[in-house]
Design an enzyme around this catalytic site. Structure first.
Site, PDB file in Angstrom:
ATOM      1  N   LYS A  39     -52.914 -30.081   0.362  1.00 52.30           N
ATOM      2  CA  LYS A  39     -52.545 -28.680   0.584  1.00 52.30           C
ATOM      3  C   LYS A  39     -51.850 -28.120  -0.649  1.00 52.30           C
ATOM      4  O   LYS A  39     -50.661 -28.363  -0.875  1.00 52.30           O
ATOM      5  CB  LYS A  39     -51.606 -28.530   1.790  1.00 52.30           C
ATOM      6  N   GLY A  59     -41.954 -30.389  -3.962  1.00 51.44           N
ATOM      7  CA  GLY A  59     -41.536 -29.013  -3.697  1.00 51.44           C
ATOM      8  C   GLY A  59     -40.028 -28.924  -3.707  1.00 51.44           C
ATOM      9  O   GLY A  59     -39.336 -29.771  -4.283  1.00 51.44           O
ATOM     10  N   SER A  60     -39.511 -27.925  -3.034  1.00 51.53           N
ATOM     11  CA  SER A  60     -38.064 -27.690  -3.062  1.00 51.53           C
ATOM     12  C   SER A  60     -37.323 -28.704  -2.188  1.00 51.53           C
ATOM     13  O   SER A  60     -37.887 -29.261  -1.238  1.00 51.53           O
ATOM     14  CB  SER A  60     -37.775 -26.281  -2.561  1.00 51.53           C
ATOM     15  N   THR A  61     -36.070 -28.894  -2.498  1.00 51.87           N
ATOM     16  CA  THR A  61     -35.245 -29.814  -1.709  1.00 51.87           C
ATOM     17  C   THR A  61     -35.122 -29.301  -0.268  1.00 51.87           C
ATOM     18  O   THR A  61     -35.152 -30.082   0.687  1.00 51.87           O
ATOM     19  CB  THR A  61     -33.869 -29.979  -2.377  1.00 51.87           C
ATOM     20  N   VAL A  82     -37.332 -27.537   1.566  1.00 55.94           N
ATOM     21  CA  VAL A  82     -38.518 -27.861   2.374  1.00 55.94           C
ATOM     22  C   VAL A  82     -38.659 -29.387   2.501  1.00 55.94           C
ATOM     23  O   VAL A  82     -39.046 -29.894   3.564  1.00 55.94           O
ATOM     24  CB  VAL A  82     -39.799 -27.214   1.784  1.00 55.94           C
ATOM     25  N   GLY A  83     -38.291 -30.109   1.446  1.00 58.43           N
ATOM     26  CA  GLY A  83     -38.345 -31.575   1.508  1.00 58.43           C
ATOM     27  C   GLY A  83     -37.524 -32.121   2.672  1.00 58.43           C
ATOM     28  O   GLY A  83     -37.925 -33.067   3.359  1.00 58.43           O
ATOM     29  N   GLU A 106     -40.687 -35.562  -3.959  1.00 63.91           N
ATOM     30  CA  GLU A 106     -40.368 -35.172  -5.345  1.00 63.91           C
ATOM     31  C   GLU A 106     -39.803 -33.767  -5.258  1.00 63.91           C
ATOM     32  O   GLU A 106     -40.545 -32.810  -5.046  1.00 63.91           O
ATOM     33  CB  GLU A 106     -41.636 -35.182  -6.211  1.00 63.91           C
ATOM     34  N   CYS A 108     -39.428 -28.634 -12.477  1.00 61.41           N
ATOM     35  CA  CYS A 108     -38.395 -29.421 -11.791  1.00 61.41           C
ATOM     36  C   CYS A 108     -37.565 -30.223 -12.785  1.00 61.41           C
ATOM     37  O   CYS A 108     -36.423 -30.559 -12.505  1.00 61.41           O
ATOM     38  CB  CYS A 108     -39.043 -30.344 -10.779  1.00 61.41           C
ATOM     39  N   GLU A 142     -30.735 -24.614  -8.511  1.00 63.13           N
ATOM     40  CA  GLU A 142     -31.946 -24.615  -9.336  1.00 63.13           C
ATOM     41  C   GLU A 142     -32.425 -23.173  -9.500  1.00 63.13           C
ATOM     42  O   GLU A 142     -32.814 -22.534  -8.531  1.00 63.13           O
ATOM     43  CB  GLU A 142     -33.017 -25.456  -8.627  1.00 63.13           C
TER      44      GLU A 142
END
Ligand code: NAD
Length: 450
Positions: free
Chosen positions: A153, A206-208, A210-211, A228, A262, A352
Site C-alpha cells: 500500500k 511512516g510517522s511514529t 501512525v506506527g 520504520e 526520516c 519532526e
C-alpha cells in the site's frame, strides 16, 4: 471513489485512480494467499533469477521511473535517478541473497537439530510518500526473496511508481498475485491490512503516530511488525572537525528531499567555541542550495508534498530565522531553506518538522553533546564530525540511534542494516539483516535413535 494524484511542483492533476476500500483489500489478500504456496515452492535459484530480471528491468526503465517519481513527489530529477539506481541495486542484492541465508545444524543428544528460515505468508507493506519507490523496494526485496507474497500500500499522495513497479515485476515473470498494489487510504486499506487475520506481518514505514496505531492494531492477531518511523537526528560538529567540509555537507543532510527525510539531521549541534564560525559557513553553504523546478538538471531541492504539509512546516518558524533562502513564487508547494537558532527544548528541536528547517544548537563539551543528542524520543540516524578518532568512536557508542556516520552524513547503503532505536521504531531493513524480518525461524529435531 477515486484518488486524485497531483504534481506538487505545479499543483496539476497527473492521474486519477480508482480507490481501493475494505472489499478490494480483502480480495488482494486472497489473491496473495492463493499465490503464496506456488511462490514459496519456486526454487531459490529461480526466485533469485526473477528478482535479478526485475532489477534489470528497473535499470532499463530507470529514466521513466525517475520521471514518475520526480513528477509525483517533486524530487529533483537528478536525485530521483539516483534513487531509482538504488532500487535496482536493492533487487540485485536480494536476488543474490535468496540462497545465502542458511540454517544451522546444532549438536544435541540423540539426533540432529536443524534450523530453517521459513516465509511468513502474506505480508502487508505500508509505505510513506517521501521515498515511495525506494522504501517499497527495501520491503519487497527481502519479502519476495524469503518466499512471501505481498500486498503493497503506497501512500495515497504518491502511488504511481509502485504501480509501475508492479507491472515491471509481471514483465519480469514474477507470477500474478505475488505482488498486489492497492491505492487507498491509510485508515481504510492500511488499517484493514493491519487487522486482517490472513496477513502475517506488516512492514510499515511512516510517522511514529501512525506506527503506534499499527502496533496496537497488530496485537489482536499477534502479527509481526517492523516499524520504520520518524526521526529528529543530530549532526554533531566538534570544534576539531574539518569545519569547511562539515558545513558544506550539512545543508544536504536536512534539505535533500526538501527535508522530507526520516534521516534528516535537522538538529545541528555545534561546539560553542566553533559556533560562530560554523554558523557563517553554514549560512553560506545553504545560500548555494539550488531550489526550483524539479525537471531542471541543476535543481537540488524541490517543493513540499502538499499545501497542508507546507502549513505544518511553516508553523515551526515562529522566530526570526538565522537565514531563510529563496523559493519560487509560482504555483507549487514551495518552502525556502531555513536555519533557526534554537535550544533543544524548543518545538523546532523536539518535533519532526519534515521540511527544510534546521535548528542550530550550541554545546559545551563531549558529554553535553551526547546529552543533547540523546534528549529526544527518536533514535534513527545522526552524524559525528571530528578529527579525533577515539572521540568519534566514544560518541558513536554513546548515542541512542540506529544509523550513524562519522565525517559523513550518509545513512543508507544497500548491504548494511537500517532502522531505529527508541520511538524511531524497531526491526532492520536492507542488507542480510533485512531478511530476518520476513522469515520465521523453525527448529527441527531429527532423532537418530532406533
Ligand atoms: P504516515 O504515517 O502518515 O503514513 C505512512 C503510510 O501509512 C501511508 O501509506 C498511509 O496511508 C498509511 N496509514 C495512515 N494511517 C494508517 C492507519 N491507521 N493504519 C495503517 N496505515 C495507515 O506517514 P507519511 O506522512 O506518509 O510519511 C512521513 C513519515 O514517515 C515521517 O514521520 C517520516 O519520518 C517517516 N519515515 C520513516 C522512514 C524510516 O525508514 N524510518 C522513512 C521514511 C519516512
Amino acid at each position: 471513489m477515486t484518488v486524485t494524484v497531483l504534481n506538487p511542483a505545479t499543483e496539476e492533476t497527473i492521474a486519477t485512480l480508482d480507490e481501493a476500500g475494505f472489499d478490494e483489500t480483502d480480495a488482494a489478500v486472497a489473491r496473495a494467499q492463493a499465490a503464496f504456496g506456488p511462490w514459496r515452492d519456486v526454487s531459490p535459484r529461480d526466485r533469485g533469477r526473477l528478482l535479478r530480471r526485475l532489477a534489470t528491468l528497473v535499470e532499463e526503465h530507470g529514466e521513466e521511473l525517475a520521471r514518475i517519481e520526480s513528477q509525483n513527489v517533486g524530487k529533483p530529477i537528478a536525485g530521483a535517478r539516483a534513487e531509482v539506481g538504488m532500487v535496482a541495486d536493492v533487487f540485485h542484492f536480494y536476488a543474490g541473497a535468496v540462497d545465502k541465508k542458511h540454517g544451522e545444524t546444532i549438536p544435541v543428544a540423540g539426533g540432529i537439530d536443524m534450523t530453517f528460515r521459513e516465509p511468513l505468508g502474506v505480508v502487508g507493506l505500508i509505505v510513506p510518500w517521501n521515498f515511495p519507490l525506494n522504501i517499497s523496494s527495501w520491503k519487497l526485496g527481502p519479502a519476495l526473496a524469503c518466499g512471501n507474497t505481498v500486498v503493497l500500500k503506497p501512500a495515497e499522495l504518491t502511488p504511481l511508481s509502485a504501480l509501475r513497479l508492479a507491472e515491471l515485476a509481471l514483465e519480469a515473470g514474477i507470477p500474478e498475485g505475488v505482488i498486489n498494489v492497492l491505492v487507498g487510504k491509510g485508515r481504510v486499506v492500511g488499517r484493514r491490512l493491519v487487522e486482517h487475520p490472513h496477513v502475517a506481518k506488516i512492514g510499515f514505514t511512516g510517522s511514529t503516530e501512525v506506527g503506534r496505531s499499527v502496533m496496537k492494531g497488530a496485537a489482536d492477531t499477534i502479527k509481526r511488525v517492523t516499524l520504520e518511523l520518524g526521526g529528529k537526528s543530530a549532526n554533531i560538529v566538534f570544534a576539531d572537525a574539518d569545519l569547511e567540509r562539515a558545513a558544506a555537507a550539512a545543508p544536504y543532510a536536512v534539505f535533500d528531499n526538501a527535508g522530507q527525510d526520516c534521516c534528516a539531521r535537522s538538529r545541528i549541534l555545534v561546539e560553542r567555541s566553533a559556533y560562530e564560525r560554523f554558523a557563517d559557513l553554514l549560512v553560506n553553504a545553504t545560500r548555494n542550495v539550488r531550489v526550483g523546478d524539479p525537471t531542471d538538471e541543476q535543481t537540488e531541492m524541490g517543493p513540499l508534498i502538499s499545501q497542508q504539509h507546507r502549513e505544518t512546516v511553516a508553523s515551526f518558524v515562529d522566530t526570526q530565522p538565522l537565514f531563510q533562502g529563496d523559493a519560487p513564487n509560482s504555483k507549487g508547494f514551495w518552502f525556502p531553506c531555513t536555519l533557526v537558532e534554537a535550544s533543544n527544548d524548543d518545538r523546532v528541536a523536539r518535533e519532526e518538522v519534515f521540511g527544510p528547517v534546521a535548528a542550530l544548537i550550541p554545546f559545551d563539551d563531549e558529554a553535553d553533546a551526547i546529552r543533547i543528542a540523546n534528549d529526544t524520543p527518536y533514535g534513527l540516524s545522526g552524524s559525528i564530525w571530528t578529527e579525533n578518532g577515539a572521540r568519534a568512536l566514544r560518541v558513536a557508542r554513546a548515542l541512542e540511534t540506529g544509523v550513524l556516520s562519522v565525517n559523513s552524513n550518509s545513512s543508507v547503503r544497500v548491504s548494511t542494516p537500517f532502522g531505529g532505536f527508541k520511538q524511531s521504531g524497531f526491526g532492520r531493513e536492507l542488507g542480510m539483516h533485512g531478511l530476518d524480518g520476513y522469515s520465521e525461524l523453525k527448529n527441527v529435531f531429527y532423532s537418530t535413535e532406533g
